[in-house]
Design a protein around this motif. Structure first.
Motif, PDB file in Angstrom:
ATOM      1  N   LYS A  25       0.828  -1.194   0.000  1.00 54.13           N
ATOM      2  CA  LYS A  25       0.000   0.000   0.000  1.00 54.13           C
ATOM      3  C   LYS A  25       0.867   1.251   0.000  1.00 54.13           C
ATOM      4  N   THR A  26       0.483   2.235  -0.808  1.00 52.50           N
ATOM      5  CA  THR A  26       1.220   3.495  -0.885  1.00 52.50           C
ATOM      6  C   THR A  26       0.733   4.449   0.199  1.00 52.50           C
TER       7      THR A  26
ATOM      8  N   LYS B 138       0.392   8.294   1.629  1.00 48.60           N
ATOM      9  CA  LYS B 138       0.349   9.668   1.144  1.00 48.60           C
ATOM     10  C   LYS B 138       1.188  10.596   2.016  1.00 48.60           C
TER      11      LYS B 138
ATOM     12  N   ARG C  80       7.891   7.715  -4.916  1.00 51.83           N
ATOM     13  CA  ARG C  80       7.437   6.442  -5.481  1.00 51.83           C
ATOM     14  C   ARG C  80       8.425   5.313  -5.178  1.00 51.83           C
TER      15      ARG C  80
ATOM     16  N   HIS D 290       7.674   3.984  -1.799  1.00 54.67           N
ATOM     17  CA  HIS D 290       6.274   3.608  -1.549  1.00 54.67           C
ATOM     18  C   HIS D 290       5.470   4.752  -0.930  1.00 54.67           C
TER      19      HIS D 290
ATOM     20  N   GLN E 214       3.256   8.358  -1.896  1.00 50.50           N
ATOM     21  CA  GLN E 214       2.588   9.189  -2.897  1.00 50.50           C
ATOM     22  C   GLN E 214       2.655  10.635  -2.433  1.00 50.50           C
TER      23      GLN E 214
ATOM     24  N   GLU F  45       8.837   6.767   5.586  1.00 55.07           N
ATOM     25  CA  GLU F  45       8.801   5.367   5.165  1.00 55.07           C
ATOM     26  C   GLU F  45       9.196   4.439   6.318  1.00 55.07           C
TER      27      GLU F  45
END
Length: 280
Positions: A2-3, A5, A101, A104, A106, A266
């Protein structure tokens, strides 16, 4: 995977551009010096006890009318083409998006400015922003600007951070903005936010982001020791986390700081997944 935000929010004048946007074309077209214009704004604001942002919006229309130069929305947008940007700004967004990106993330970019949305919309970078929050005019049947429609001053800027946090981006939707939303249902957590501004006018936004776990960066124009000292004071006063010259080029200090913040986001997200015994 899953990305996640991340929101990067920017002031505009003296943050992405070295001068107030009105100084590149609008004020010179009136036949006056920028310093004279802003002195008149300050004087009127003081004598009439007016909000400073409302004062400059009034003064722009008043001065234009005095010289027989009514301004349409398209005229304001056209002024944006003459706005100069700090080094590296135009290539910044694509590079940071790609870095996100790869990790991972956005990355979404937003403007929160007391400048004019119409002028910003005419700049070469307007399409890079998911939303531009700035002052706007309303226009009469002939398309001529007649009155401020939206005023974004130093404290009202903070409402837009909450809009980004909750994913309620429509300025006219106050119902959903003020409705209680649990943290886990909010679109972009404060901890995934970065605010970039140039000085004291950005303090409310910087403070809101930092006290809620995000990061704020105070930028300054190269060659100005006074502006650098002002930025340093924001860090000393715990209003901003970092300072950097307003150079958005690759491998410059600002580039490195933002990438390290993205690394941190991250790592934190992956740690939270491990704590929930999820596979990162």
């Amino acid at each position: 995977m899953k990305t996640t935000k991340v929101a990067i929010m920017y002031d505009f004048d003296k943050t992405l551009s070295p001068r107030d946007m009105q100084e590149f074309s609008f004020i010179p077209s009136l036949g006056i010096e920028p310093r004279q214009f802003w002195e008149e704004v300050d004087r009127l604001s003081s004598t009439q006890n007016m909000d400073g942002i409302l004062t400059y919006l009034y003064m722009m229309l008043n001065k234009a009318n005095l010289v027989g130069q009514p301004i349409r929305r398209s005229d304001f947008v056209a002024l944006g083409k003459n706005v100069r940007l700090y080094p590296g700004v135009e290539k910044w967004f694509g590079r940071i998006n790609e870095y996100g990106r790869q990790h991972h993330l956005q990355v979404e970019h937003f403007i929160i400015s007391s400048g004019l949305a119409e002028i910003i919309e005419g700049t070469s970078i307007a399409s890079e922003f998911k939303k531009i929050y700035a002052c706007k005019y309303c226009y009469n049947a002939s398309g001529v600007a007649v009155w401020p429609a939206t005023v974004v001053n130093y404290t009202t800027k903070t409402q837009y951070i909450f809009r980004i946090n909750k994913g309620v981006l429509d300025e006219n939707n106050d119902v959903d903005l003020n409705r209680y939303t649990p943290d886990h249902l909010r679109d972009i957590p404060f901890a995934n936010m970065i605010y970039i501004g140039d000085g004291l006018t950005d303090v409310p936004c910087m403070k809101l982001v930092t006290v809620n776990g995000g990061k704020s960066i105070a930028v300054y124009g190269r060659g100005s020791q006074q502006k650098k000292q002002s930025a340093q004071q924001l860090v000393l006063d715990h209003r901003a986390d970092f300072i950097a010259a307003a150079d958005y080029s690759e491998n410059r200090e600002l580039d490195k700081i933002v990438k390290r913040i993205l690394d941190h986001v991250e790592s934190r997200v992956n740690m939270e997944k491990l704590m929930r015994k999820e596979t990162p």
